[in-house]
Design a protein around this motif. Structure first.
Motif, PDB file in Angstrom:
ATOM      1  N   GLU A 273       0.849  -1.189   0.000  1.00 16.01           N
ATOM      2  CA  GLU A 273       0.000   0.000   0.000  1.00 16.01           C
ATOM      3  C   GLU A 273       0.885   1.239   0.000  1.00 16.01           C
ATOM      4  O   GLU A 273       1.820   1.359   0.798  1.00 16.01           O
ATOM      5  CB  GLU A 273      -0.921   0.033   1.219  1.00 16.01           C
ATOM      6  CG  GLU A 273      -1.832   1.261   1.222  1.00 16.01           C
ATOM      7  CD  GLU A 273      -2.690   1.368   2.468  1.00 16.01           C
ATOM      8  OE1 GLU A 273      -3.353   2.408   2.625  1.00 16.01           O
ATOM      9  OE2 GLU A 273      -2.688   0.420   3.285  1.00 16.01           O
ATOM     10  N   ILE A 274       0.594   2.175  -0.898  1.00 14.65           N
ATOM     11  CA  ILE A 274       1.313   3.435  -0.943  1.00 14.65           C
ATOM     12  C   ILE A 274       0.334   4.551  -0.615  1.00 14.65           C
ATOM     13  O   ILE A 274      -0.744   4.631  -1.193  1.00 14.65           O
ATOM     14  CB  ILE A 274       2.001   3.649  -2.319  1.00 14.65           C
ATOM     15  CG1 ILE A 274       2.840   4.925  -2.311  1.00 14.65           C
ATOM     16  CG2 ILE A 274       1.014   3.634  -3.472  1.00 14.65           C
ATOM     17  CD1 ILE A 274       3.806   5.022  -3.479  1.00 14.65           C
ATOM     18  N   THR A 275       0.688   5.379   0.348  1.00 11.59           N
ATOM     19  CA  THR A 275      -0.224   6.413   0.848  1.00 11.59           C
ATOM     20  C   THR A 275       0.097   7.761   0.212  1.00 11.59           C
ATOM     21  O   THR A 275       1.099   7.932  -0.480  1.00 11.59           O
ATOM     22  CB  THR A 275      -0.111   6.540   2.375  1.00 11.59           C
ATOM     23  OG1 THR A 275       1.187   7.076   2.699  1.00 11.59           O
ATOM     24  CG2 THR A 275      -0.286   5.179   3.052  1.00 11.59           C
ATOM     25  N   ASP A 276      -0.754   8.738   0.493  1.00  9.00           N
ATOM     26  CA  ASP A 276      -0.568  10.074  -0.074  1.00  9.00           C
ATOM     27  C   ASP A 276       0.719  10.740   0.420  1.00  9.00           C
ATOM     28  O   ASP A 276       1.213  11.666  -0.211  1.00  9.00           O
ATOM     29  CB  ASP A 276      -1.767  10.965   0.263  1.00  9.00           C
ATOM     30  CG  ASP A 276      -3.016  10.555  -0.500  1.00  9.00           C
ATOM     31  OD1 ASP A 276      -2.878   9.823  -1.499  1.00  9.00           O
ATOM     32  OD2 ASP A 276      -4.121  10.964  -0.109  1.00  9.00           O
ATOM     33  N   SER A 277       1.244  10.273   1.530  1.00  2.00           N
ATOM     34  CA  SER A 277       2.491  10.839   2.047  1.00  2.00           C
ATOM     35  C   SER A 277       3.716  10.168   1.440  1.00  2.00           C
ATOM     36  O   SER A 277       4.851  10.596   1.673  1.00  2.00           O
ATOM     37  CB  SER A 277       2.540  10.696   3.572  1.00  2.00           C
ATOM     38  OG  SER A 277       2.612   9.322   3.936  1.00  2.00           O
ATOM     39  N   GLY A 278       3.486   9.095   0.671  1.00  5.30           N
ATOM     40  CA  GLY A 278       4.591   8.364   0.066  1.00  5.30           C
ATOM     41  C   GLY A 278       5.099   7.216   0.916  1.00  5.30           C
ATOM     42  O   GLY A 278       6.060   6.546   0.537  1.00  5.30           O
ATOM     43  N   SER A 279       4.457   6.952   2.048  1.00 10.15           N
ATOM     44  CA  SER A 279       4.867   5.804   2.858  1.00 10.15           C
ATOM     45  C   SER A 279       4.368   4.516   2.206  1.00 10.15           C
ATOM     46  O   SER A 279       3.314   4.488   1.563  1.00 10.15           O
ATOM     47  CB  SER A 279       4.325   5.917   4.285  1.00 10.15           C
ATOM     48  OG  SER A 279       2.917   5.829   4.291  1.00 10.15           O
ATOM     49  N   ILE A 280       5.130   3.447   2.382  1.00  9.55           N
ATOM     50  CA  ILE A 280       4.826   2.177   1.732  1.00  9.55           C
ATOM     51  C   ILE A 280       4.920   1.065   2.755  1.00  9.55           C
ATOM     52  O   ILE A 280       5.856   1.018   3.557  1.00  9.55           O
ATOM     53  CB  ILE A 280       5.796   1.915   0.573  1.00  9.55           C
ATOM     54  CG1 ILE A 280       5.564   2.941  -0.542  1.00  9.55           C
ATOM     55  CG2 ILE A 280       5.641   0.497   0.027  1.00  9.55           C
ATOM     56  CD1 ILE A 280       6.569   2.866  -1.654  1.00  9.55           C
TER      57      ILE A 280
END
Length: 323
Positions: A273-280
């Motif tokens: 999962e990749i979030t809007d903050s760029g965390s994966i």
């Protein structure tokens, strides 16, 4: 040749050449190379796609949407062979899949997208998915305790029939351009429908090196696959029996939630999962809403599904600006 495209490809190749592609382990930088090549494939638009544009119910690229809206053809892939870059390129135009091949050193990256002739662009067809079963042969499972067969060892028929017939053309192009003399390392990638086709292509190509014969040989060793926002492409039996891609998804993106699990389709074994903050994060997918739950999510999914969105978030994740 478009100077901006040449600059982009030069940046992508610079990042690609910094990677160790013989190392098959997960790499964010490799994912960024793959997502950027996957985005370029959407910028090639042929006349037949303008004529059939009414079939497209969910655009996978903002750039592609703009070209279609402006009725603009753009044959950028055909001129890449003339580009003064340290790589060799080819395009395979099948009725259902467009493949961009990029060869540098002893590495081949195959970036795939679907075409308007594949009805899978049609939202309804993604819900009503047919299956291509690949069972009944002992060579599928050469385990020491005998033959094992899974009832759900299948691939999505549309994706399978879109990419497997392209193996012969892909093989011919690679053989014509491979001057390294080394064993090639082949990477499969794609977004949306192209991601599912890449996942199927990778699974079959990797197994050609070992135990099954379902398609033409492709030179080299299938080392990995990176896909983005792809629909489910197989059953649990195939997830267990064939190598799978590193798949990036966004929680707001609807496409990775179809075909539905209740139809027998399963998620990839490596879901990030990749979030809007760029965390994966490597996660187990938790989308549990039924068919009715897809309807209100469709409009909000359009922005979350774009290849440009995935590329931008991977740029955040790596800290490396998009080329």
């Amino acid at each position: 040749m478009d100077a901006k495209l040449i600059d982009r490809l030069s940046g992508i190749l610079s990042l690609a050449n910094q990677q160790d592609w013989k190392d098959e382990s997960f790499s964010l930088n490799k994912a960024q190379v793959c997502v950027e090549l996957s985005s370029i494939v959407y910028e090639d638009v042929q006349e037949y796609e303008l004529k059939k544009a009414s079939r497209i119910h969910l655009f996978a690229s903002d750039t592609y949407r703009g070209l279609i809206a402006n009725r603009t053809t753009n044959s950028i892939l055909d001129g890449l062979s003339e580009a003064n870059l340290d790589a060799r390129f080819f395009a395979v135009r099948g009725p259902y899949a467009l493949v961009l091949g990029t060869i540098f050193s002893d590495v081949v990256i195959l970036a795939i997208r679907g075409t308007v002739f594949r009805e899978l662009w049609d939202w309804k067809t993604n819900i009503d998915a047919e299956k291509y079963h690949v069972r009944g042969c002992p060579q599928f499972h050469p385990f020491p305790y005998g033959h094992v067969e899974f009832d759900d060892q299948f691939f999505h028929r549309g994706f399978f029939e879109s990419i497997i017939p392209q193996f012969a053309s892909i093989s011919n192009h690679i053989n014509q351009r491979n001057s390294s003399g080394n064993d090639l390392k082949v990477v499969w990638t794609g977004h949306s429908l192209g991601g599912a086709m890449a996942a199927v292509g990778y699974a079959i190509h990797a197994e050609l090196n070992t135990r099954i014969r379902l398609a033409e040989d492709i030179p080299g060793h299938a080392v990995c696959a990176y896909t983005f926002g792809m629909p489910r492409y197989c059953g649990l039996g195939s997830v267990c029996s064939f190598p799978g891609p590193h798949h990036f998804y966004r929680k707001e993106d609807l496409v990775p939630t179809v075909p539905l699990r209740k139809m027998g389709f399963s998620d990839s074994s490596k879901e990030y999962e990749i979030t809007d903050s760029g965390s994966i994060a490597l996660t187990a997918r938790t989308d549990t809403f039924g068919l009715a739950g897809h309807v209100p999510k469709l409009l909000s999914s359009i922005k979350a599904h774009s290849i440009e969105g995935y590329a931008g978030l991977l740029s955040k994740a790596t800290g490396i600006a998009r080329p």
